[in-house]
Design a protein around this motif. Structure first.
Motif, PDB file in Angstrom:
ATOM      1  N   LEU A 163      21.486   4.319  -1.543  1.00 27.08           N
ATOM      2  CA  LEU A 163      22.739   3.611  -1.791  1.00 27.08           C
ATOM      3  C   LEU A 163      23.722   3.829  -0.652  1.00 27.08           C
ATOM      4  N   SER A 164      24.601   2.858  -0.486  1.00 24.52           N
ATOM      5  CA  SER A 164      25.698   2.988   0.460  1.00 24.52           C
ATOM      6  C   SER A 164      26.883   2.214  -0.081  1.00 24.52           C
ATOM      7  N   ALA A 165      28.073   2.807  -0.019  1.00 21.87           N
ATOM      8  CA  ALA A 165      29.290   2.178  -0.520  1.00 21.87           C
ATOM      9  C   ALA A 165      30.331   2.140   0.595  1.00 21.87           C
ATOM     10  N   PRO A 166      31.185   1.132   0.614  1.00 19.92           N
ATOM     11  CA  PRO A 166      32.190   1.040   1.691  1.00 19.92           C
ATOM     12  C   PRO A 166      33.228   2.149   1.586  1.00 19.92           C
ATOM     13  N   VAL A 167      33.577   2.724   2.732  1.00 25.92           N
ATOM     14  CA  VAL A 167      34.581   3.788   2.761  1.00 25.92           C
ATOM     15  C   VAL A 167      35.968   3.243   3.105  1.00 25.92           C
ATOM     16  N   ASP A 168      36.050   1.931   3.324  1.00 24.57           N
ATOM     17  CA  ASP A 168      37.352   1.302   3.597  1.00 24.57           C
ATOM     18  C   ASP A 168      37.799   0.412   2.436  1.00 24.57           C
ATOM     19  N   SER A 169      37.236   0.644   1.247  1.00 25.20           N
ATOM     20  CA  SER A 169      37.562  -0.176   0.086  1.00 25.20           C
ATOM     21  C   SER A 169      38.843   0.309  -0.579  1.00 25.20           C
ATOM     22  N   PRO A 170      39.517  -0.564  -1.361  1.00 24.83           N
ATOM     23  CA  PRO A 170      40.679  -0.123  -2.132  1.00 24.83           C
ATOM     24  C   PRO A 170      40.335   0.994  -3.121  1.00 24.83           C
ATOM     25  N   THR A 171      39.118   0.989  -3.636  1.00 31.62           N
ATOM     26  CA  THR A 171      38.716   2.027  -4.586  1.00 31.62           C
ATOM     27  C   THR A 171      38.626   3.386  -3.899  1.00 31.62           C
ATOM     28  N   PHE A 172      38.025   3.427  -2.709  1.00 26.51           N
ATOM     29  CA  PHE A 172      37.972   4.692  -1.967  1.00 26.51           C
ATOM     30  C   PHE A 172      39.395   5.147  -1.630  1.00 26.51           C
ATOM     31  N   ALA A 173      40.242   4.210  -1.240  1.00 26.55           N
ATOM     32  CA  ALA A 173      41.632   4.562  -0.919  1.00 26.55           C
ATOM     33  C   ALA A 173      42.349   5.128  -2.132  1.00 26.55           C
ATOM     34  N   ALA A 174      42.064   4.597  -3.323  1.00 29.66           N
ATOM     35  CA  ALA A 174      42.708   5.103  -4.542  1.00 29.66           C
ATOM     36  C   ALA A 174      42.229   6.510  -4.875  1.00 29.66           C
ATOM     37  N   ALA A 181      26.158   4.312   8.453  1.00 28.68           N
ATOM     38  CA  ALA A 181      27.601   4.099   8.597  1.00 28.68           C
ATOM     39  C   ALA A 181      28.392   5.170   7.859  1.00 28.68           C
ATOM     40  N   VAL A 182      27.936   5.560   6.657  1.00 27.28           N
ATOM     41  CA  VAL A 182      28.659   6.569   5.882  1.00 27.28           C
ATOM     42  C   VAL A 182      28.605   7.925   6.574  1.00 27.28           C
ATOM     43  N   THR A 183      27.429   8.307   7.063  1.00 33.36           N
ATOM     44  CA  THR A 183      27.312   9.620   7.699  1.00 33.36           C
ATOM     45  C   THR A 183      28.063   9.666   9.017  1.00 33.36           C
ATOM     46  N   ARG A 184      28.054   8.576   9.757  1.00 24.95           N
ATOM     47  CA  ARG A 184      28.848   8.538  10.991  1.00 24.95           C
ATOM     48  C   ARG A 184      30.332   8.696  10.665  1.00 24.95           C
ATOM     49  N   PRO A 188      42.562  27.760   8.157  1.00 27.59           N
ATOM     50  CA  PRO A 188      41.839  27.233   6.989  1.00 27.59           C
ATOM     51  C   PRO A 188      42.032  25.728   6.835  1.00 27.59           C
ATOM     52  N   VAL A 189      40.973  25.068   6.392  1.00 29.24           N
ATOM     53  CA  VAL A 189      40.980  23.626   6.147  1.00 29.24           C
ATOM     54  C   VAL A 189      40.309  23.382   4.802  1.00 29.24           C
ATOM     55  N   ARG A 190      40.934  22.537   3.990  1.00 33.98           N
ATOM     56  CA  ARG A 190      40.345  22.157   2.709  1.00 33.98           C
ATOM     57  C   ARG A 190      39.917  20.697   2.782  1.00 33.98           C
ATOM     58  N   LEU A 191      38.612  20.486   2.663  1.00 31.97           N
ATOM     59  CA  LEU A 191      38.051  19.139   2.624  1.00 31.97           C
ATOM     60  C   LEU A 191      37.748  18.748   1.178  1.00 31.97           C
ATOM     61  N   TYR A 192      37.872  17.447   0.896  1.00 32.34           N
ATOM     62  CA  TYR A 192      37.422  16.902  -0.378  1.00 32.34           C
ATOM     63  C   TYR A 192      36.473  15.747  -0.078  1.00 32.34           C
ATOM     64  N   PRO A 193      35.164  16.008  -0.008  1.00 33.47           N
ATOM     65  CA  PRO A 193      34.200  14.932   0.275  1.00 33.47           C
ATOM     66  C   PRO A 193      34.001  14.042  -0.950  1.00 33.47           C
ATOM     67  N   ILE A 194      34.043  12.745  -0.740  1.00 36.19           N
ATOM     68  CA  ILE A 194      33.771  11.766  -1.796  1.00 36.19           C
ATOM     69  C   ILE A 194      32.423  11.109  -1.502  1.00 36.19           C
ATOM     70  N   GLY A 195      31.550  11.080  -2.497  1.00 35.47           N
ATOM     71  CA  GLY A 195      30.238  10.479  -2.301  1.00 35.47           C
ATOM     72  C   GLY A 195      30.328   8.978  -2.100  1.00 35.47           C
ATOM     73  N   ALA A 196      29.842   8.513  -0.949  1.00 38.92           N
ATOM     74  CA  ALA A 196      29.842   7.078  -0.657  1.00 38.92           C
ATOM     75  C   ALA A 196      28.442   6.611  -0.270  1.00 38.92           C
TER      76      ALA A 196
END
Length: 468
Positions: free
Chosen positions: A377-388, A268-271, A211-219
């Motif tokens: 829309l597209s948002a960076p996935v390497d941002s401090p906000t995504f990391a938080a 970039a987000v989907t990749r 089993p694997v639990r994913l938590y997708p965040i919309g970016a």
């Protein structure tokens, strides 16, 4: 414990407050109660301006006022109300963060539900009703958290603007769109925002069955392109030959639109989503393999992701689905005009291709126009906000995997992007494998486990008080 509450044993009070048990219990009780009571307000949005969010907006405004805030209730039309409030952060120099959710819901037929959709019933640890997932639960979580901060004297680092809007389930013309146009000053300083559709458990497994639990965040979000197709012809008797039949021309164009296979376009987000999901389930999607051709090989790559492929499959292409037809008034009369509705969705960077393709598919006999249009829309996935956000989830669910994804539909983040606000989808919920989150959106028997609401409050608290 309420600030200033009387107590007969101050040392015992300090002990209880030190571990947070009393405050946590109050907040957990409130988030359930607020969700239930919000559901009881029938804020059904039937489109075309038909809706009434004001009673729910007044309820939320009262709860925020009790927390020491000064919310503004802004009505764009009779009954179409929005609520906004600003919470001062500990660092005035930091950019503000927008936290938004909507008060309206889609229609629900009580005859199809096991419980009445506007009852807000709680039984067997589950809260039922329209809006339990989309998205009165999120409104309740934010309000309960803000009230907890008021009781304990805690503050977020950044200023936070909370916005609870009308009309998200239609065009946002009475909600976020109106606020952005008429009251942009209320969002001063907001550079990023969080809204619906992200941070919810997705259960899958590795190739070996673990089993694997994913938590997708919309970016990211595909843009909305709701279209009206129109064919003009020559009216006449249904028994006569007519080579200028508007219905025939429209039907042919609609069939071409429905049958079109859109090319793969990996944003970039989907990749990043495919790469990180593949890592979590222990497979190689082969995106970087020599000779990889997205149009020929992507479907095979997605099959390697198993059930998690459903998170990305809707967002690897533009799409256009015929949804409505309107022509004629009598079976023996050929009408002069025929119309169709098409729900189009456009990837970031795909607008020009979408328009050119629709021009080709509709042909010379049929014209098309946007009945509603919003940007992708597209948002960076390497941002401090995504990391938080990732850190907040992993604090409460250490064995999970947090991944980015692009939403197939749209949210109010599109409207707020006009103010320069970068949007993420983040309404954290921990759900059991037995509950199909995606099926609950706009579906029958919408419901949410009470434990999921409590989990969400804790994750939001961690994120909002640590994000830099």
């Amino acid at each position: 414990m309420e600030r200033g509450a009387a107590t007969g044993d101050e040392s015992e009070t300090r002990h209880v407050d030190s571990d947070g048990d009393t405050e946590r219990r109050i907040t957990h009780d409130e988030v359930v109660r607020f969700t239930s009571e919000l559901i009881r307000f029938d804020t059904t949005n039937r489109g075309g301006g038909e809706g009434r969010e004001r009673p729910a907006a007044e309820y939320v405004a009262e709860l925020l006022t009790e927390a020491g805030l000064r919310p503004r209730l802004l009505e764009s039309a009779p009954g179409r109300a929005n609520v906004l409030a600003r919470i001062s952060g500990a660092d005035p120099s930091a950019p503000a963060l927008l936290v938004h959710g909507h008060l309206d819901v889609v229609p629900a037929d009580p005859a199809l539900w096991r419980v009445h959709p506007f009852s807000g019933e709680v039984h067997d640890g589950v809260l039922w009703g329209r809006g339990a997932i989309d998205m009165k639960n999120a409104v309740a979580m934010v309000v309960a958290l803000v009230r907890s901060w008021s009781r304990t004297g805690r503050r977020p680092r950044r200023d936070i603007v909370v916005a609870f809007t009308a009309d998200e389930e239609d065009s946002a013309a009475y909600g976020a769109g109106w606020l952005v146009r008429e009251h942009p000053d209320l969002f001063a300083g907001c550079t990023e925002g969080i809204g619906e559709s992200g941070g919810v458990t997705f259960h899958t497994e590795t190739a070996s069955g673990a089993p694997v639990r994913l938590y997708p965040i919309g970016a990211g979000e595909r843009g909305t392109a709701w279209l009206r197709l129109t064919a003009k012809g020559t009216a006449g008797h249904g028994s006569k030959v007519n080579d200028d039949n508007a219905v025939s021309a429209l039907a042919a164009a609609v069939a071409r639109v429905a049958d079109h296979r859109w090319p793969v376009r990996l944003t970039a987000v989907t990749r990043a989503a495919i790469t990180e999901i593949a890592s979590a389930v222990g497979v190689d999607p082969g995106l970087d393999a020599a000779g990889f051709d997205p149009d020929r090989h992507l479907d095979t790559a997605l099959e390697r992701l198993g059930e998690a492929a459903s998170l990305v499959r809707p967002t690897v292409r533009n799409s256009a689905n015929p949804t409505m037809l309107n022509a004629g008034y009598k079976v023996n009369v050929i009408p002069e005009t025929a119309e169709a509705g098409v729900d189009g969705r456009v990837l970031p960077g795909g607008a020009d291709e979408f328009r050119a393709t629709l021009d080709t598919l509709t042909g010379d006999r049929v014209t098309w126009e946007y009945s509603h249009h919003s940007v992708p829309l597209s948002a960076p996935v390497d941002s401090p906000t995504f990391a938080a956000m990732r850190s907040a989830l992993l604090t409460h669910e250490p064995d999970a995997h947090v991944v980015p994804y692009c939403m197939s539909g749209g949210t109010d983040a599109k409207q707020f992007s006009q103010l320069g606000v970068t949007g993420y989808g983040f309404v954290p919920l921990r759900l059991p494998p037995s509950l199909d989150y995606q099926a609950l959106f706009h579906g029958v028997d919408e419901r949410v486990p009470i434990d999921a609401l409590r989990f969400g409050v804790g994750v939001l608290d961690r994120f909002l008080t640590t994000v830099e």
